[in-house]
Scaffold this motif. Structure first.
Motif, mmCIF file in Angstrom:
data_model
loop_
_atom_site.group_PDB
_atom_site.id
_atom_site.type_symbol
_atom_site.label_atom_id
_atom_site.label_comp_id
_atom_site.label_asym_id
_atom_site.label_seq_id
_atom_site.Cartn_x
_atom_site.Cartn_y
_atom_site.Cartn_z
ATOM 1 N N GLN A 99 -0.239 0.503 2.544
ATOM 2 C CA GLN A 99 -0.500 0.230 1.132
ATOM 3 C C GLN A 99 -0.917 1.498 0.389
ATOM 4 O O GLN A 99 -0.598 1.674 -0.780
ATOM 5 C CB GLN A 99 -1.578 -0.848 0.995
ATOM 6 C CG GLN A 99 -1.155 -2.177 1.586
ATOM 7 C CD GLN A 99 -1.934 -3.336 1.010
ATOM 8 O OE1 GLN A 99 -2.248 -3.377 -0.173
ATOM 9 N NE2 GLN A 99 -2.248 -4.296 1.857
ATOM 10 N N ILE B 60 -6.282 -1.140 -5.364
ATOM 11 C CA ILE B 60 -5.583 -1.869 -4.306
ATOM 12 C C ILE B 60 -6.445 -2.077 -3.056
ATOM 13 O O ILE B 60 -6.659 -3.209 -2.618
ATOM 14 C CB ILE B 60 -4.275 -1.134 -3.907
ATOM 15 C CG1 ILE B 60 -3.357 -1.004 -5.130
ATOM 16 C CG2 ILE B 60 -3.579 -1.844 -2.760
ATOM 17 C CD1 ILE B 60 -2.149 -0.123 -4.907
ATOM 18 N N GLN C 3 -9.085 -5.566 -1.748
ATOM 19 C CA GLN C 3 -8.699 -6.277 -0.529
ATOM 20 C C GLN C 3 -9.759 -6.124 0.561
ATOM 21 O O GLN C 3 -10.039 -7.066 1.309
ATOM 22 C CB GLN C 3 -7.354 -5.749 -0.018
ATOM 23 C CG GLN C 3 -6.183 -6.090 -0.925
ATOM 24 C CD GLN C 3 -4.857 -5.645 -0.334
ATOM 25 O OE1 GLN C 3 -4.493 -6.064 0.763
ATOM 26 N NE2 GLN C 3 -4.146 -4.799 -1.041
ATOM 27 N N ALA D 157 -4.531 -10.439 1.026
ATOM 28 C CA ALA D 157 -3.116 -10.189 1.308
ATOM 29 C C ALA D 157 -2.486 -11.424 1.923
ATOM 30 O O ALA D 157 -3.090 -12.086 2.774
ATOM 31 C CB ALA D 157 -2.971 -8.996 2.270
#
Length: 234
Positions: A129, A147, A151, A230
């Motif tokens: 990622q 990002i 997560q 995710a």
């Protein structure tokens, strides 16, 4: 059982909640960025810093927090007094409010705990990622902020909740440095008539309410962060 004392002292103990929460909030505010940075040094195996972090985490995890409190509360004033004396700084270091030492001591302890929390949480995020973020033109800092960190927090939230609750409970040891928190206030009241059982029950109830409330707030936050989770691929 002196019920009158039990009720009156409950509100005395309750008056120490702001101090306990202040220490918790400030310690977490300091420990979170430090813990996250040191977690990155572990994951990326940065020379020297990686070794320092291992020793630091091992020291904190391998020693009782009450010993850390006594050691740091004794060492910090001595170090500062030596520095002030060397540079002729006139400052009453031994008259500093214990609250400031509490910020340092509990931040020191919590940061080490968060290193492992963040390290394990970061490993749940695919390394691809970050590479994908670079491909679309994001910087490393932007990739982490937009990002990776959201997560990571999904996985870290349960352990963050535990760390915060443990920190709140650890503030009860602030009485050792004369911190005017929940435990000290209740024990001072109990000294008059030796009503320690009632005082300890009040302390138990106040901390139970605090911890249940914090756990609920973390569950709400965890539910909101779940949108960053995710998707599971077959």
């Amino acid at each position: 059982m002196n019920m009158g004392f039990l009720i009156d002292t409950f509100f005395v103990a309750l008056s120490g909640v702001p101090v306990a929460l202040l220490v918790t909030v400030v310690a977490m505010a300091i420990a979170v960025p430090i813990g996250f940075f040191l977690a990155l040094t572990r994951i990326n195996e940065i020379p020297i810093l990686n070794g320092f972090t291992k020793v630091y985490v091992s020291f904190v995890r391998g020693t009782p927090i009450i010993i850390q409190i006594f050691v740091l509360y004794s060492i910090i004033p001595l170090i500062l007094a030596g520095i002030f004396e060397k540079y002729n700084i006139d400052f009453p270091i031994y008259e500093v409010n214990p609250l400031w030492y509490a910020f340092i001591i509990f931040s020191f302890n919590t940061a080490a705990i968060l290193v492992e929390v963040f390290r394990s949480a970061l490993k749940t995020v695919s390394a691809g990622q970050l590479e994908a973020a670079h491909v679309v033109g994001l910087t490393t800092a932007q990739a982490y902020r937009r990002i990776i960190i959201p997560q990571m927090l999904v996985s870290a939230m349960p352990n963050l909740c535990n760390a915060t609750i443990n920190l709140i409970k650890a503030t009860s040891l602030g009485y050792a440095i004369s911190l005017q928190e929940i435990t000290l206030k209740a024990k001072v009241e109990a000294n008059v008539g030796y009503n320690y059982l009632e005082a300890y029950i009040d302390i138990f109830i106040v901390y139970l309410i605090l911890c249940i409330t914090v756990e609920y707030l973390f569950k709400v936050a965890e539910k909101r962060l779940s949108r960053y989770k995710a998707p599971v691929t077959a």
